[in-house]
Design a protein around this motif. Structure first.
Motif, PDB file in Angstrom:
ATOM      1  N   UNK A   1       0.752  -1.091   0.091  1.00 46.89           N
ATOM      2  CA  UNK A   1      -0.032   0.004   0.032  1.00 46.89           C
ATOM      3  C   UNK A   1       1.069   1.137  -0.063  1.00 46.89           C
ATOM      4  N   UNK A   2       0.102   2.444   0.387  1.00 47.47           N
ATOM      5  CA  UNK A   2       0.984   3.674   0.195  1.00 47.47           C
ATOM      6  C   UNK A   2       1.618   3.842   1.633  1.00 47.47           C
ATOM      7  N   UNK A   3       1.328   3.242   2.729  1.00 44.05           N
ATOM      8  CA  UNK A   3       1.861   3.502   4.054  1.00 44.05           C
ATOM      9  C   UNK A   3       1.386   4.584   4.787  1.00 44.05           C
ATOM     10  N   UNK A   4       0.436   5.441   4.145  1.00 42.98           N
ATOM     11  CA  UNK A   4       0.027   6.566   5.040  1.00 42.98           C
ATOM     12  C   UNK A   4      -0.978   6.173   5.906  1.00 42.98           C
TER      13      UNK A   4
ATOM     14  N   UNK B   1      14.677  -2.295   6.400  1.00 38.99           N
ATOM     15  CA  UNK B   1      14.139  -3.265   5.476  1.00 38.99           C
ATOM     16  C   UNK B   1      12.827  -2.914   4.865  1.00 38.99           C
ATOM     17  N   UNK B   2      11.899  -2.213   5.557  1.00 34.06           N
ATOM     18  CA  UNK B   2      10.555  -1.782   4.988  1.00 34.06           C
ATOM     19  C   UNK B   2      10.920  -0.718   3.971  1.00 34.06           C
ATOM     20  N   UNK B   3      11.994   0.082   4.107  1.00 30.93           N
ATOM     21  CA  UNK B   3      12.206   1.134   3.313  1.00 30.93           C
ATOM     22  C   UNK B   3      12.735   0.623   1.924  1.00 30.93           C
ATOM     23  N   UNK B   4      13.663  -0.272   2.084  1.00 34.33           N
ATOM     24  CA  UNK B   4      14.049  -0.904   0.875  1.00 34.33           C
ATOM     25  C   UNK B   4      13.016  -1.601  -0.046  1.00 34.33           C
ATOM     26  N   UNK B   5      12.130  -2.284   0.643  1.00 39.17           N
ATOM     27  CA  UNK B   5      11.114  -3.011  -0.005  1.00 39.17           C
ATOM     28  C   UNK B   5      10.176  -2.256  -0.412  1.00 39.17           C
ATOM     29  N   UNK B   6       9.825  -0.871   0.139  1.00 35.41           N
ATOM     30  CA  UNK B   6       8.867  -0.082  -0.300  1.00 35.41           C
ATOM     31  C   UNK B   6       9.330   0.875  -1.574  1.00 35.41           C
ATOM     32  N   UNK B   7      10.826   0.997  -1.712  1.00 36.05           N
ATOM     33  CA  UNK B   7      11.112   1.627  -2.878  1.00 36.05           C
ATOM     34  C   UNK B   7      11.229   0.733  -4.100  1.00 36.05           C
TER      35      UNK B   7
ATOM     36  N   UNK C   1       2.249   8.571  -3.023  1.00 35.78           N
ATOM     37  CA  UNK C   1       1.780   8.346  -1.614  1.00 35.78           C
ATOM     38  C   UNK C   1       3.018   7.521  -1.053  1.00 35.78           C
ATOM     39  N   UNK C   2       3.551   6.571  -1.547  1.00 41.00           N
ATOM     40  CA  UNK C   2       4.705   5.892  -0.693  1.00 41.00           C
ATOM     41  C   UNK C   2       5.802   6.749  -0.238  1.00 41.00           C
ATOM     42  N   UNK C   3       5.964   7.807  -1.107  1.00 40.68           N
ATOM     43  CA  UNK C   3       6.929   8.850  -0.576  1.00 40.68           C
ATOM     44  C   UNK C   3       7.024   9.266   0.906  1.00 40.68           C
ATOM     45  N   UNK C   4       5.688   9.600   1.088  1.00 38.19           N
ATOM     46  CA  UNK C   4       5.198   9.770   2.807  1.00 38.19           C
ATOM     47  C   UNK C   4       5.903   8.799   3.563  1.00 38.19           C
ATOM     48  N   UNK C   5       5.706   7.553   3.435  1.00 41.88           N
ATOM     49  CA  UNK C   5       6.141   6.326   4.121  1.00 41.88           C
ATOM     50  C   UNK C   5       7.684   6.516   4.193  1.00 41.88           C
ATOM     51  N   UNK C   6       8.370   6.671   2.880  1.00 42.75           N
ATOM     52  CA  UNK C   6       9.427   6.570   2.664  1.00 42.75           C
ATOM     53  C   UNK C   6      10.236   7.579   3.587  1.00 42.75           C
ATOM     54  N   UNK C   7       9.752   8.903   3.563  1.00 45.34           N
ATOM     55  CA  UNK C   7      10.332   9.906   4.536  1.00 45.34           C
ATOM     56  C   UNK C   7      10.264   9.848   5.795  1.00 45.34           C
ATOM     57  N   UNK C   8       9.102   9.180   6.205  1.00 48.34           N
ATOM     58  CA  UNK C   8       8.923   8.703   7.966  1.00 48.34           C
ATOM     59  C   UNK C   8      10.238   7.704   8.249  1.00 48.34           C
TER      60      UNK C   8
ATOM     61  N   UNK D   1      -4.118  -4.166  -2.990  1.00 53.56           N
ATOM     62  CA  UNK D   1      -2.920  -5.347  -3.402  1.00 53.56           C
ATOM     63  C   UNK D   1      -1.855  -5.398  -2.429  1.00 53.56           C
ATOM     64  N   UNK D   2      -1.069  -6.535  -2.499  1.00 49.53           N
ATOM     65  CA  UNK D   2      -0.002  -6.786  -1.660  1.00 49.53           C
ATOM     66  C   UNK D   2       1.298  -6.101  -2.738  1.00 49.53           C
ATOM     67  N   UNK D   3       1.026  -4.849  -2.948  1.00 54.82           N
ATOM     68  CA  UNK D   3       2.433  -4.122  -3.536  1.00 54.82           C
ATOM     69  C   UNK D   3       2.345  -2.644  -3.081  1.00 54.82           C
ATOM     70  N   UNK D   4       3.344  -2.314  -3.292  1.00 53.06           N
ATOM     71  CA  UNK D   4       3.595  -0.904  -2.810  1.00 53.06           C
ATOM     72  C   UNK D   4       3.196   0.381  -3.751  1.00 53.06           C
ATOM     73  N   UNK D   5       2.148   0.973  -3.367  1.00 51.30           N
ATOM     74  CA  UNK D   5       1.331   1.866  -4.434  1.00 51.30           C
ATOM     75  C   UNK D   5       0.592   2.795  -3.717  1.00 51.30           C
TER      76      UNK D   5
END
Length: 806
Positions: free
Chosen positions: A195-198, A217-223, A240-247, A494-498
């Motif tokens: 997901x987006x991680x938001x 590990x979450x960051x690497x998989x997210x990117x 959207x995933x950039x917000x999770x990545x920044x966190x 879905x089980x994807x980063x998006x």
């Protein structure tokens, strides 16, 4: 002692009897109480979004039982219970003697250095977040460009010779393979990166500890996952995933070490606590928004509106500084990549382009109600689809297969829409097509349906905004809107980063442009003032607001992205109306998914129905307490008790009067360092325990099973006076439960009412019960809580923390 593992179980639905082995208490209640509680609320409406119920099975099941329950075909759910697998963050500083002594020893220059360090950390957060955004943008553009180039050449080859089915198979195959790689790393290596991680970051900033949400590990998989999702042609976005990545970047940089890599840089040690980490995660989320949209002010407002539960003036400046650094870093490195060094024309991952003129007609007001209705429909459909996934598609292999299926169907539908479309437009110099497809059009023309489907979503949005009037026929926009609406609804979850930002903008831009074209046809002189691109922007804002229900921050984000402040008023109006209309039917998409995860999320305001509840009805009793000087064996036994697994314990004097509160993590550190009274008297301890010892163990405190305590040491005593928090928050039993969610404290800038909650004088009151964050959350979500005298509370420090009821 068996290894303690966190597992998920699911309570039965309706009046069905629960299977054997599901009698574990759910949030202070026994199994029977839980089932009666679920039956009490079984009649919910179609738009009533509930919660999944999860149970922590504290011990590993027997092998023969595990084989029978490990792979159920269907997972039922209960919509009224919160999960026990989520702990709470300790946002309240434990002002014990160690903390006060450290504060007294620190000089004025020391405090100034700490303040400078905070600014340095924010600068590092902005730089790293901008670099990650730059990396994602470059890789996605190159990978997607290569894919579309290969498919375009193949289509052109077989258009004249026949055999376009080969092009279809190639497109579906490439999409499925790329998406499969992204789904595999998410499903098998780090599911929290889906997901987006938001929603997860909102919960973290609300005080809920989501497992593994801010890991490296979450960051690497997210990117990697978001690159595969966008390049694989799914109806998703990378913003959207950039917000999770920044966190995640903020959580790692602020600690000065990596627990995943087991590398400690010995810097920023003072910030190794939840209070400081929370502020930096807020800055990281804002930096992610800034990098995604080129909107630093919008990033600050996003953290304020959607994320942070605590705020102050200095935090505002630091977050804004991190946001500015993030967008500047991305802009600078993208200008170098595009061989335009110094020309800072790429402030974010998505560039809306400039809108020089303003909206000269109030006709956009007709878009508002439709936006809220479409957003509510999107959210309801996605809710039921997510319920289906939870019940039936819960194995990683099935999740990967579903992602591949969606990717193949998306390619097939896109190809069919392009193939059957006869909307041919002349290819001029002012068109923004990167991969124009001629297909069956005449020479010098291109298929306009391919402009929307055969492109990355960001470029499709930009073309809908800025392509001149006449670039799209109304049937093309209508079919595209309907098709992409259902594709985006199916894809999110879905089980994807998006992310869902760009699909929402694309849907709204398509039907907003359609509205502008129709307006130009049915009104006199409409072709003069009804610019389809302007209505595409208004429709995009309205659709996004109708789905995620953001108002203030989204208005500023879109104004900054367009570069024209005159659009602020119409955007604000459509966002407010879309939120009001949508909230009448169902909650926002992020709030829905928070509830689907059964997270005890504490909202700002308690509903009116909860004001009649008192602390006596919310609290749990009896309370597990420790004496000021307690036997080590007793502490070990209580911490090892898997039936309760409390995280905080009131400390009482011999008559039973409360004098403080101590956390599980503190007790584990004390046991690890053998801080016993007998060892202190015999001077076996080489040095006095300091706060540094607790910070070094943060945040992955060892489990109690890893602490070895000999039989002789069990007979020793432990003095908790120096380590407990002597001023825990307390309320009387008649205190309104709804107000417990807003207990003021010094770190939130509030002031205490003399009749309200406050620190208890040592030895002045007896603990009659305790209310943890999850207890208050149940109250504030409108569900009358249930409790069992035999099930002590989950003592967790949730904002405002564990509250003792006197």
């Amino acid at each position: 002692m068996a290894n303690i593992t966190k597992k998920v179980s699911w309570s039965s639905r309706g009046d069905e009897p629960a299977p054997a082995g599901e009698g574990t208490p759910l949030l202070n209640g026994a199994g029977g109480a839980a089932r009666s509680y679920s039956r009490q609320f079984s009649g919910s409406g179609i738009f009533q979004i509930g919660r999944l119920s999860t149970v922590d099975l504290e011990e590993d099941p027997a092998p023969e039982e595990e084989s029978a329950i490990s792979r159920p075909k269907e997972i039922p759910h209960n919509e009224k219970l919160l999960s026990l697998k989520y702990e709470s963050l300790d946002y309240d500083n434990s002002e014990n003697q160690l903390f006060l002594e450290e504060e007294r020893r620190m000089s004025y220059m020391g405090f100034r250095c700490l303040e400078i360090s905070r600014w340095v950390v924010c600068a590092l957060i902005g730089i790293l977040t901008g670099l990650i955004a730059c990396f994602i943008d470059i890789v996605v553009e190159n990978l997607a460009g290569l894919k579309y180039k290969v498919i375009k050449e193949n289509i052109e080859k077989f258009t004249e010779a026949g055999g376009l089915s080969i092009s279809l198979i190639l497109w579906a195959f490439l999409n499925s393979v790329i998406v499969m790689m992204g789904a595999i790393i998410v499903a098998f290596f780090e599911p929290i990166a889906a997901g987006s991680g938001i929603p997860q970051i909102k919960c973290y900033l609300n005080g809920v500890k989501i497992p593994r949400v801010v890991r490296l590990k979450t960051l690497v998989v997210k990117v990697c996952g978001v690159i595969c999702s966008v390049a694989g042609g799914l109806a998703v976005g990378k913003e959207g995933p950039m917000i999770h990545s920044g966190a995640v970047v903020a959580a790692g940089v602020s600690q000065g070490r990596s627990t995943s890599l087991k590398k400690d840089f010995k810097i920023f040690e003072y910030f190794r606590r939840d209070t400081e980490k929370r502020d930096f995660v807020s800055a990281g989320a804002a930096a992610g928004v800034s990098a995604a949209f080129g909107a630093p002010v919008g990033g600050v407002l996003f953290s304020l509106e959607e994320g942070a539960s605590f705020w102050n003036q200095m935090l505002t400046w630091r977050i804004f500084f991190a946001s500015m650094i993030s967008t500047f870093t991305l802009n600078f490195f993208l200008s170098i990549y595009h061989n335009k060094t110094g020309e800072l024309s790429n402030p974010g991952l998505i560039n809306f382009g400039r809108f020089d003129s303003d909206v000269s007609s109030p006709a956009f007001l007709h878009l508002q109600g439709m936006c809220g209705l479409l957003g509510a429909l999107f959210n309801v459909l996605n809710y039921w689809l997510t319920i289906f996934r939870i019940r039936y598609i819960h194995r990683p292999c099935l999740q990967v297969m579903e992602a591949m299926l969606v990717a193949a169907v998306t390619a097939t539908v896109s190809f069919a829409m392009i193939y059957f479309s006869d909307d041919c437009q002349p290819l001029g110099e002012d068109q923004a097509e990167n991969y124009p497809l001629q297909l069956f059009c005449a020479d010098g023309e291109y298929n306009s349906m391919a402009t929307a489907f055969f492109n990355t979503p960001e470029r499709s949005v930009r073309s809908l905004f800025h392509n001149p009037p006449g670039s799209y026929n109304p049937p093309t926009l209508g079919v595209f809107t309907l098709t992409y609406f259902f594709l985006a609804c199916w894809t999110y979850g879905l089980t994807v980063s998006a992310g869902v930002f760009i699909p929402s903008l694309l849907i709204g831009a398509a039907w907003g442009r359609l509205f502008g074209i129709m307006l130009a046809h049915i009104t006199p002189y409409g072709s003069i003032w009804a610019d389809p691109g302007k209505y595409a922007l208004i429709g995009a804002a309205a659709q996004l607001g109708g789905i995620v229900r953001m108002t203030l921050s989204l208005t500023v984000i879109l104004v900054e992205a367009t570069g024209n402040v005159t659009y602020g008023f119409p955007i604000m109006l459509v966002l407010m109306t879309a939120k009001i209309v949508g909230d009448y039917f169902v909650e926002g998409l992020y709030d829905i998914h928070i509830k689907l995860q059964s997270v005890p999320f504490l909202h700002w305001e308690a509903p009116a129905t909860s004001h009649a509840l008192t602390a006596r009805e919310v609290m749990s009793s009896p309370v597990t307490c420790f004496n000021r000087v307690e036997k080590v064996g007793t502490i070990v036994d209580v911490l090892s008790n898997t039936s309760t697994n409390h995280n905080g314990f009131p400390v009482v004097t011999r008559p039973g009067k409360i004098c403080g509160l101590i956390l599980r993590s503190q007790l584990i550190v004390l046991l690890k360092h053998k801080v016993f009274v007998e060892r202190t008297r015999s001077r076996l301890n080489q040095r006095k325990l300091q706060l540094k010892d607790f910070r070094d163990a943060y945040p992955r405190f060892p489990p109690i099973q890893s602490i070895h305590v000999s039989q002789d040491e069990r007979e020793c005593m432990m003095d908790l006076t120096e380590f407990m928090n002597p001023t825990p928050y307390t309320v009387t039993q008649v205190w309104k439960a709804g107000l417990m969610a807003h207990i003021p404290s010094p770190w939130s800038g509030g002031s205490r009412d003399e009749k309200g909650p406050g620190p208890v004088p040592p030895g002045q009151a007896r603990p009659g019960g305790a209310a943890a964050g999850s207890d208050v959350t149940r109250c504030c979500t409108g569900h009358r809580p249930f409790w069992s005298p035999t099930a002590p509370p989950r003592m967790v420090c949730h904002p405002p923390g564990t509250v003792s009821v006197l």
